[in-house]
Scaffold this active site. Structure first.
Site, PDB file in Angstrom:
ATOM      1  N   ASP A 220      36.435  35.974  35.806  1.00 45.26           N
ATOM      2  CA  ASP A 220      35.979  36.585  37.057  1.00 45.26           C
ATOM      3  C   ASP A 220      34.621  37.275  36.914  1.00 45.26           C
ATOM      4  OD1 ASP A 220      36.965  38.540  35.405  1.00 45.26           O
ATOM      5  OD2 ASP A 220      37.903  39.709  36.992  1.00 45.26           O
TER       6      ASP A 220
ATOM      7  N   GLY B  66      39.767  44.528  28.531  1.00 48.31           N
ATOM      8  CA  GLY B  66      40.865  43.728  27.970  1.00 48.31           C
ATOM      9  C   GLY B  66      40.346  42.800  26.877  1.00 48.31           C
TER      10      GLY B  66
ATOM     11  N   THR C 195      36.369  37.839  28.954  1.00 47.42           N
ATOM     12  CA  THR C 195      37.594  38.132  29.720  1.00 47.42           C
ATOM     13  C   THR C 195      38.356  36.838  29.949  1.00 47.42           C
ATOM     14  OG1 THR C 195      38.509  38.761  31.872  1.00 47.42           O
ATOM     15  CG2 THR C 195      36.205  38.115  31.870  1.00 47.42           C
TER      16      THR C 195
ATOM     17  N   ARG D  65      39.529  50.894  27.449  1.00 45.14           N
ATOM     18  CA  ARG D  65      38.890  51.153  28.748  1.00 45.14           C
ATOM     19  C   ARG D  65      38.612  52.651  28.743  1.00 45.14           C
ATOM     20  NH1 ARG D  65      40.588  46.156  31.376  1.00 45.14           N
ATOM     21  NH2 ARG D  65      42.717  45.625  30.808  1.00 45.14           N
TER      22      ARG D  65
HETATM   23  O1  F6P Z   1      41.818  41.252  30.684  1.00 41.24           O
HETATM   24  C1  F6P Z   1      42.133  40.887  31.973  1.00 41.24           C
HETATM   25  C2  F6P Z   1      43.563  41.209  32.244  1.00 41.24           C
HETATM   26  O2  F6P Z   1      44.374  40.549  31.316  1.00 41.24           O
HETATM   27  C3  F6P Z   1      44.012  40.880  33.643  1.00 41.24           C
HETATM   28  O3  F6P Z   1      44.372  39.547  33.836  1.00 41.24           O
HETATM   29  C4  F6P Z   1      45.160  41.830  33.815  1.00 41.24           C
HETATM   30  O4  F6P Z   1      45.354  42.108  35.149  1.00 41.24           O
HETATM   31  C5  F6P Z   1      44.727  43.049  33.060  1.00 41.24           C
HETATM   32  O5  F6P Z   1      43.794  42.600  32.110  1.00 41.24           O
HETATM   33  C6  F6P Z   1      45.847  43.758  32.371  1.00 41.24           C
HETATM   34  O6  F6P Z   1      45.354  44.859  31.724  1.00 41.24           O
HETATM   35  P1  F6P Z   1      46.216  45.767  30.747  1.00 41.24           P
HETATM   36  O7  F6P Z   1      46.442  44.975  29.501  1.00 41.24           O
HETATM   37  O8  F6P Z   1      45.379  46.949  30.512  1.00 41.24           O
HETATM   38  O9  F6P Z   1      47.507  46.047  31.441  1.00 41.24           O
END
Ligand code: F6P
Length: 320
Positions: free
Chosen positions: A129, A11, A125, A72
């Site tokens: 975490d 992310g 991030t 990803r």
């Molecule tokens: O980058 C972390 C995060 O924003 C989390 O807080 C969230 O659960 C996830 O990524 C969402 O991912 P995506 O944008 O791929 O739905």
């Protein structure tokens, strides 16, 4: 080390651009070449690799997102994908690589290191975490964005004497929710690491606080618990208090980084280059006890992080 590659993975997070800029410019100052790898490990496997000069990172320190794009990548979790990635690095003369992302991205970096590419991870991030560090690139901006949004919801919640459930990001981690809980003076915070799913307790607390004259009831709910809309319906039915849900969503991942995110991301980016120049590999940069430090990636990934009990307790105590 002659040529450094840099990529962003997982992310995106505000401050990633500041980190990229720092990597590029610190490397140039140290006499190295820099290659930008687009779209994370996916772009590496597609050889989306471009030369980067100092001017290529002009006017980005204040921008959210990542100019290198991010992704990803499932293929890179396989030994074949990792082998191919290491070969592509070698083909392009990349002997050091800086990976900006979360734990998942560090696992990829760890594999590249084992295949002979010097690697340094930077914690990027909004979720905070990553166990080895008290700071991650993007958290400060995200939490400030969420805090400002919650302040606004609170205004209308008070006017209408409502209960408001505000869902913040964090699928597995409640740090944004915890910080907003304290910063916004929320009446309740629901964290994936702590919530016992006892909704009756929540209902009782809302009724109790209303009796004591509270004009609103703010519940900060982490994405990992989710279901804010249905929760609002159940709470309204059980308390008789009008209840609304607001899901803040991806707005929390965008926007211009705060001064802290710009300064810390810049420092970490430069430090990553300096570590590579010192011959270090398989390391991840962190911030602990007021200092920028680095850890072995294997050790960093084995560390565990827990919601600080004291902060969690005071969030509750201060919401009476
Ligand atoms: O980058 C972390 C995060 O924003 C989390 O807080 C969230 O659960 C996830 O990524 C969402 O991912 P995506 O944008 O791929 O739905």
């Amino acid at each position: 080390i002659k040529t450094i590659g840099v990529l962003t993975s997982g992310g995106d997070a505000p401050g990633m651009n500041a980190a990229i800029r720092a990597v590029v410019r610190e490397a140039i100052v140290k006499g190295l070449k820099v290659k930008g790898i687009k779209r994370g490990y996916a772009g590496l496997l597609q050889e989306e690799i471009v030369d980067m000069e100092a001017k290529d990172v002009s006017d980005i320190i204040e921008r959210g997102g990542t100019i290198l794009q991010t992704a990803r990548c499932m293929e890179f979790t396989t030994p074949e994908g990792q082998q191919k990635g290491a070969e592509i690095c070698k083909k392009h003369g990349i002997d050091g690589i800086i990976v900006i992302g979360g734990d998942g991205s560090f696992k990829g970096a760890q594999k590249l290191a084992a295949l002979g590419i010097n690697t340094i991870g930077l914690p990027g991030t909004i979720d905070l975490d990553i166990a080895c560090t008290e700071y991650t690139i993007g958290f400060d901006t995200a939490v400030n964005t969420a805090m400002e949004a919650i302040d606004k919801v609170r205004d209308t919640s008070t006017s209408h004497e409502r209960c408001s459930i505000i869902e913040v990001m964090g699928r597995g981690a409640g740090y944004i929710a915890l910080w907003c809980g304290i910063a916004n003076g929320a009446e309740d915070i629901l964290l994936p690491e702590k919530y016992d799913y006892d909704e009756q307790k929540l209902v009782n607390n809302i009724i109790e606080k209303r009796k004591h004259g509270k004009k609103h009831h703010i519940i900060v709910n982490a994405e990992g618990i989710g279901h804010s809309a249905s929760m609002a319906k159940r709470i309204e039915a059980a308390t008789g208090i009008e209840t609304r849900a607001t899901i803040l969503g991806h707005m929390q991942r965008g926007g211009s980084p705060t001064a802290k995110d710009r300064v810390y991301a810049s420092t970490m980016g430069a430090l990553a280059v300096d570590l590579l120049c010192e011959g270090k590999t398989n390391r991840v940069v962190g911030y602990r006890h007021g200092a920028f430090v680095d850890f072995d990636i294997d050790e960093a990934l084995a560390m565990k992080k827990e919601i600080p009990e004291y902060e969690y307790q005071i969030a509750k105590n201060l919401s009476i």
